[in-house]
Design a protein around this motif. Structure first.
Motif, PDB file in Angstrom:
ATOM      1  N   GLY A  94       0.789  -1.222   0.000  1.00  0.00           N
ATOM      2  CA  GLY A  94       0.000   0.000   0.000  1.00  0.00           C
ATOM      3  C   GLY A  94       0.820   1.269   0.000  1.00  0.00           C
ATOM      4  O   GLY A  94       0.289   2.350   0.286  1.00  0.00           O
ATOM      5  N   SER A  95       2.095   1.153  -0.348  1.00  0.00           N
ATOM      6  CA  SER A  95       2.918   2.361  -0.433  1.00  0.00           C
ATOM      7  C   SER A  95       2.339   3.316  -1.465  1.00  0.00           C
ATOM      8  O   SER A  95       1.821   2.896  -2.500  1.00  0.00           O
ATOM      9  CB  SER A  95       4.348   2.001  -0.828  1.00  0.00           C
ATOM     10  OG  SER A  95       4.955   1.222   0.164  1.00  0.00           O
ATOM     11  N   THR A  96       2.429   4.589  -1.157  1.00  0.00           N
ATOM     12  CA  THR A  96       1.853   5.606  -2.049  1.00  0.00           C
ATOM     13  C   THR A  96       2.920   6.577  -2.518  1.00  0.00           C
ATOM     14  O   THR A  96       3.914   6.821  -1.819  1.00  0.00           O
ATOM     15  CB  THR A  96       0.736   6.379  -1.334  1.00  0.00           C
ATOM     16  OG1 THR A  96       1.271   6.986  -0.147  1.00  0.00           O
ATOM     17  CG2 THR A  96      -0.409   5.461  -0.948  1.00  0.00           C
ATOM     18  N   TYR A  97       2.683   7.131  -3.693  1.00  0.00           N
ATOM     19  CA  TYR A  97       3.621   8.057  -4.297  1.00  0.00           C
ATOM     20  C   TYR A  97       2.832   9.177  -4.945  1.00  0.00           C
ATOM     21  O   TYR A  97       1.725   8.959  -5.448  1.00  0.00           O
ATOM     22  CB  TYR A  97       4.465   7.334  -5.352  1.00  0.00           C
ATOM     23  CG  TYR A  97       5.175   6.122  -4.792  1.00  0.00           C
ATOM     24  CD1 TYR A  97       4.550   4.882  -4.786  1.00  0.00           C
ATOM     25  CD2 TYR A  97       6.462   6.231  -4.258  1.00  0.00           C
ATOM     26  CE1 TYR A  97       5.182   3.774  -4.253  1.00  0.00           C
ATOM     27  CE2 TYR A  97       7.098   5.126  -3.725  1.00  0.00           C
ATOM     28  CZ  TYR A  97       6.456   3.902  -3.732  1.00  0.00           C
ATOM     29  OH  TYR A  97       7.079   2.809  -3.188  1.00  0.00           O
ATOM     30  N   TYR A  98       3.427  10.383  -4.930  1.00  0.00           N
ATOM     31  CA  TYR A  98       2.734  11.553  -5.467  1.00  0.00           C
ATOM     32  C   TYR A  98       3.672  12.414  -6.297  1.00  0.00           C
ATOM     33  O   TYR A  98       4.851  12.562  -5.970  1.00  0.00           O
ATOM     34  CB  TYR A  98       2.177  12.403  -4.322  1.00  0.00           C
ATOM     35  CG  TYR A  98       1.167  11.677  -3.465  1.00  0.00           C
ATOM     36  CD1 TYR A  98       1.552  11.003  -2.320  1.00  0.00           C
ATOM     37  CD2 TYR A  98      -0.182  11.664  -3.826  1.00  0.00           C
ATOM     38  CE1 TYR A  98       0.627  10.319  -1.542  1.00  0.00           C
ATOM     39  CE2 TYR A  98      -1.114  10.984  -3.051  1.00  0.00           C
ATOM     40  CZ  TYR A  98      -0.698  10.314  -1.914  1.00  0.00           C
ATOM     41  OH  TYR A  98      -1.623   9.639  -1.155  1.00  0.00           O
ATOM     42  N   GLU A  99       3.120  12.971  -7.340  1.00  0.00           N
ATOM     43  CA  GLU A  99       3.848  13.961  -8.112  1.00  0.00           C
ATOM     44  C   GLU A  99       3.982  15.211  -7.246  1.00  0.00           C
ATOM     45  O   GLU A  99       3.080  15.515  -6.436  1.00  0.00           O
ATOM     46  CB  GLU A  99       3.082  14.226  -9.404  1.00  0.00           C
ATOM     47  CG  GLU A  99       3.825  15.031 -10.445  1.00  0.00           C
ATOM     48  CD  GLU A  99       3.550  16.505 -10.314  1.00  0.00           C
ATOM     49  OE1 GLU A  99       4.477  17.288 -10.637  1.00  0.00           O
ATOM     50  OE2 GLU A  99       2.458  16.873  -9.855  1.00  0.00           O
ATOM     51  N   ASP A 100       5.085  15.917  -7.394  1.00  0.00           N
ATOM     52  CA  ASP A 100       5.375  17.014  -6.466  1.00  0.00           C
ATOM     53  C   ASP A 100       4.263  18.055  -6.366  1.00  0.00           C
ATOM     54  O   ASP A 100       3.972  18.565  -5.279  1.00  0.00           O
ATOM     55  CB  ASP A 100       6.681  17.708  -6.879  1.00  0.00           C
ATOM     56  CG  ASP A 100       7.912  16.889  -6.528  1.00  0.00           C
ATOM     57  OD1 ASP A 100       8.993  17.215  -7.054  1.00  0.00           O
ATOM     58  OD2 ASP A 100       7.782  15.923  -5.750  1.00  0.00           O
ATOM     59  N   SER A 101       3.645  18.379  -7.472  1.00  0.00           N
ATOM     60  CA  SER A 101       2.667  19.469  -7.455  1.00  0.00           C
ATOM     61  C   SER A 101       1.386  19.112  -6.697  1.00  0.00           C
ATOM     62  O   SER A 101       0.594  20.011  -6.385  1.00  0.00           O
ATOM     63  CB  SER A 101       2.321  19.901  -8.873  1.00  0.00           C
ATOM     64  OG  SER A 101       1.569  18.898  -9.530  1.00  0.00           O
TER      65      SER A 101
END
Length: 119
Positions: A55-62
């Motif tokens: 369930g690790s999550t990642y996001y674009e910086d903006s």
């Protein structure tokens, strides 16, 4: 189409929307899911993704601090909660699934849902 997005719409700047990505005919438990967006005249970009394993999550910086991705495996649905929306978030949003890690490539795509943020 095994994935279907919903929840898009027109909101004012600062508003919120929650996008849903529902699977049809397959179990999302074993798939990493990504949200992508494409604005007119621009290339598609990755917004956020969530792994199948832990369930690790990642996001674009903006979008960091404004968007939250989550999954409900019991419902075979992945959500993208979008808060404090900005006009530059206006785009068509797509979800995609891959049996590999979050870096893909992504095999299954939905048809997208439009998000429009007015200033």
């Amino acid at each position: 189409v095994p994935l279907m997005e919903s929840g898009g719409g027109l909101v004012h700047s600062g508003g919120s929307l929650r996008l849903s990505c529902a699977a049809s005919g397959f179990n999302l438990d074993y798939y990493a899911i990504g949200w992508f967006r494409q604005a007119p005249g621009k290339e598609r970009e990755g917004v956020s993704c969530i792994s199948s394993s832990d369930g690790s999550t990642y996001y674009e910086d903006s979008v960091k601090g404004r968007f939250t991705i989550s999954r409900d495996n019991a419902e075979d649905t992945v959500y993208l909660q979008m808060n404090n929306l900005k006009p530059e978030d206006t785009a068509r949003y797509y979800c995609a699934a891959t049996p590999r890690g979050v870096t893909g490539p992504y095999d299954y795509w939905g048809q997208g849902t439009q998000v429009t943020v007015s200033s």
